[in-house]
Write a protein that holds these residues in place. Sequence first.
Motif, mmCIF file in Angstrom:
data_model
loop_
_atom_site.group_PDB
_atom_site.id
_atom_site.type_symbol
_atom_site.label_atom_id
_atom_site.label_comp_id
_atom_site.label_asym_id
_atom_site.label_seq_id
_atom_site.Cartn_x
_atom_site.Cartn_y
_atom_site.Cartn_z
ATOM 1 N N TRP A 60 39.266 28.574 -17.639
ATOM 2 C CA TRP A 60 38.172 28.375 -18.500
ATOM 3 C C TRP A 60 38.269 28.421 -20.181
ATOM 4 O O TRP A 60 37.956 27.657 -20.759
ATOM 5 N N THR A 61 39.096 29.543 -20.415
ATOM 6 C CA THR A 61 39.426 29.712 -21.639
ATOM 7 C C THR A 61 40.018 28.328 -22.597
ATOM 8 O O THR A 61 39.929 27.673 -23.474
ATOM 9 N N LYS A 62 41.183 27.725 -21.597
ATOM 10 C CA LYS A 62 42.107 26.902 -22.121
ATOM 11 C C LYS A 62 41.658 25.440 -22.039
ATOM 12 O O LYS A 62 41.607 24.902 -22.943
ATOM 13 N N HIS A 63 40.924 25.283 -20.793
ATOM 14 C CA HIS A 63 40.551 24.011 -20.449
ATOM 15 C C HIS A 63 39.153 23.813 -20.392
ATOM 16 O O HIS A 63 38.542 22.678 -20.891
ATOM 17 N N GLY A 64 38.471 24.709 -19.946
ATOM 18 C CA GLY A 64 36.817 24.766 -19.694
ATOM 19 C C GLY A 64 35.997 24.536 -20.927
ATOM 20 O O GLY A 64 35.185 23.937 -21.043
ATOM 21 N N THR A 65 36.369 25.307 -22.096
ATOM 22 C CA THR A 65 35.622 25.394 -23.044
ATOM 23 C C THR A 65 35.830 24.018 -24.143
ATOM 24 O O THR A 65 34.891 23.523 -24.529
ATOM 25 N N CYS A 66 36.927 23.182 -23.841
ATOM 26 C CA CYS A 66 37.068 22.126 -24.213
ATOM 27 C C CYS A 66 36.350 21.055 -23.676
ATOM 28 O O CYS A 66 35.489 20.038 -24.020
ATOM 29 N N ALA A 67 36.195 21.109 -22.193
ATOM 30 C CA ALA A 67 35.595 20.104 -21.471
ATOM 31 C C ALA A 67 34.172 20.502 -21.375
ATOM 32 O O ALA A 67 33.259 19.651 -21.095
ATOM 33 N N SER A 68 33.607 21.710 -22.206
ATOM 34 C CA SER A 68 32.300 21.977 -22.249
ATOM 35 C C SER A 68 31.597 20.905 -22.985
ATOM 36 O O SER A 68 30.376 21.176 -23.128
ATOM 37 N N THR A 69 32.078 20.206 -23.689
ATOM 38 C CA THR A 69 31.369 19.107 -24.704
ATOM 39 C C THR A 69 30.766 18.093 -23.811
ATOM 40 O O THR A 69 29.868 17.354 -24.350
ATOM 41 N N LEU A 70 31.299 17.816 -22.523
ATOM 42 C CA LEU A 70 30.660 16.876 -21.715
ATOM 43 C C LEU A 70 29.380 17.540 -20.675
ATOM 44 O O LEU A 70 29.472 18.740 -20.496
ATOM 45 N N PRO A 71 28.459 16.781 -20.442
ATOM 46 C CA PRO A 71 27.283 17.228 -19.815
ATOM 47 C C PRO A 71 27.616 17.802 -18.615
ATOM 48 O O PRO A 71 27.266 18.867 -17.947
ATOM 49 N N ALA A 72 28.675 17.008 -17.576
ATOM 50 C CA ALA A 72 29.077 17.397 -16.354
ATOM 51 C C ALA A 72 29.765 18.659 -16.328
ATOM 52 O O ALA A 72 29.732 19.309 -15.368
ATOM 53 N N THR A 73 30.313 19.210 -17.444
ATOM 54 C CA THR A 73 31.189 20.386 -17.344
ATOM 55 C C THR A 73 30.767 21.243 -18.539
ATOM 56 O O THR A 73 31.516 22.129 -18.985
ATOM 57 N N GLY A 74 29.404 21.417 -18.870
ATOM 58 C CA GLY A 74 28.876 21.808 -20.260
ATOM 59 C C GLY A 74 28.778 23.599 -19.973
ATOM 60 O O GLY A 74 28.373 24.093 -21.097
ATOM 61 N N SER A 75 28.867 24.199 -18.811
ATOM 62 C CA SER A 75 28.936 25.553 -18.698
ATOM 63 C C SER A 75 30.197 25.890 -17.900
ATOM 64 O O SER A 75 30.582 25.071 -17.107
ATOM 65 N N GLU A 76 30.172 27.269 -17.731
ATOM 66 C CA GLU A 76 31.282 27.661 -16.820
ATOM 67 C C GLU A 76 31.008 27.359 -15.542
ATOM 68 O O GLU A 76 31.988 26.902 -14.564
ATOM 69 N N MET A 77 29.610 27.429 -14.927
ATOM 70 C CA MET A 77 29.399 27.110 -13.537
ATOM 71 C C MET A 77 29.650 25.630 -13.522
ATOM 72 O O MET A 77 30.275 25.232 -12.470
ATOM 73 N N LEU A 78 29.264 24.693 -14.382
ATOM 74 C CA LEU A 78 29.425 23.220 -14.235
ATOM 75 C C LEU A 78 30.815 23.107 -14.113
ATOM 76 O O LEU A 78 31.297 21.898 -13.273
ATOM 77 N N TYR A 79 31.483 23.571 -14.950
ATOM 78 C CA TYR A 79 33.069 23.205 -15.195
ATOM 79 C C TYR A 79 33.627 23.596 -13.585
ATOM 80 O O TYR A 79 34.450 22.754 -13.192
ATOM 81 N N PHE A 80 33.620 24.856 -13.283
ATOM 82 C CA PHE A 80 34.257 25.153 -11.961
ATOM 83 C C PHE A 80 33.762 24.442 -10.598
ATOM 84 O O PHE A 80 34.297 24.048 -9.925
ATOM 85 N N LYS A 81 32.157 24.063 -10.733
ATOM 86 C CA LYS A 81 31.671 22.923 -9.814
ATOM 87 C C LYS A 81 32.295 21.662 -9.723
ATOM 88 O O LYS A 81 32.809 21.164 -8.860
ATOM 89 N N LYS A 82 32.564 21.241 -11.004
ATOM 90 C CA LYS A 82 33.042 19.877 -11.045
ATOM 91 C C LYS A 82 34.632 20.029 -10.695
ATOM 92 O O LYS A 82 35.123 19.214 -9.874
ATOM 93 N N ALA A 83 35.277 21.161 -10.955
ATOM 94 C CA ALA A 83 36.772 21.164 -10.674
ATOM 95 C C ALA A 83 37.000 21.086 -9.098
ATOM 96 O O ALA A 83 37.701 20.581 -8.564
ATOM 97 N N LEU A 84 35.973 21.795 -8.539
ATOM 98 C CA LEU A 84 36.017 21.973 -6.921
ATOM 99 C C LEU A 84 35.728 20.517 -6.359
ATOM 100 O O LEU A 84 36.512 20.305 -5.395
ATOM 101 N N ALA A 85 34.739 19.645 -7.089
ATOM 102 C CA ALA A 85 34.501 18.665 -6.409
ATOM 103 C C ALA A 85 35.650 17.598 -6.678
ATOM 104 O O ALA A 85 36.093 16.715 -5.770
ATOM 105 N N LEU A 86 36.251 17.672 -7.812
ATOM 106 C CA LEU A 86 37.580 16.601 -8.179
ATOM 107 C C LEU A 86 38.696 17.140 -7.137
ATOM 108 O O LEU A 86 39.557 16.334 -6.820
ATOM 109 N N ALA A 87 38.779 18.432 -6.961
ATOM 110 C CA ALA A 87 39.826 18.935 -5.984
ATOM 111 C C ALA A 87 39.616 18.013 -4.478
ATOM 112 O O ALA A 87 40.688 17.758 -3.831
ATOM 113 N N GLY A 88 38.149 17.785 -3.941
ATOM 114 C CA GLY A 88 38.357 17.186 -2.982
ATOM 115 C C GLY A 88 38.502 15.796 -2.985
ATOM 116 O O GLY A 88 39.054 15.053 -1.963
ATOM 117 N N THR A 89 38.463 15.103 -4.188
ATOM 118 C CA THR A 89 38.902 13.661 -4.325
ATOM 119 C C THR A 89 40.431 13.735 -4.742
ATOM 120 O O THR A 89 41.091 12.657 -4.282
#
Length: 158
Positions: A27-56
């Motif tokens: 989260w500190t290294k990658h998520g905070t950078c990705a938090s500028t995007l609406p889909a990953t704008g919070s810690e919860m959204l970042y990890f939720k998106k990461a899990l979705a991407l893992a499926g793909t």
Amino acid sequence: SLVPMMKVLWPNMYADTSMESFWEHEWTKHGTCASTLPATGSEMLYFKKALALAGTYGASQLFSNEGIIPSTSRTYTLEEIETALSHQLGARAKVECTKDETTGKMMLYEVEICLDKQFNPVDCYEPNGSNDYHSDCPHSDIAYPPLATSGFVSPITG
């Protein structure tokens, strides 16, 4: 609520650190950078998106689709690994290896899949912008051993 799924899809592979410290690092290294995007704008959204991407884009599934399966005896060439990923992703991923201190063999360590801001695969490049990405893997005899838990590292980088 995401922790049970994260333990399966994004585990900490380092025995000397806690599961939470690994996720905190991500989260500190990658998520905070990705938090500028609406889909990953919070810690919860970042990890939720990461899990979705893992499926793909989970590397073990991408490899399996191309007939590359974990084995205690079979090894692969770097070309086989890179071609399989390119075929599945339509882009070049970064492939890293490490030396197994027990066996002395080089083994697949990490696959980094680069994504654009719409989360589509794009070619990974060297930090200096060069198109020449050079893996530290040998050209042949790369071990891809089975793991007790499959996972991935750094699904969303900033």
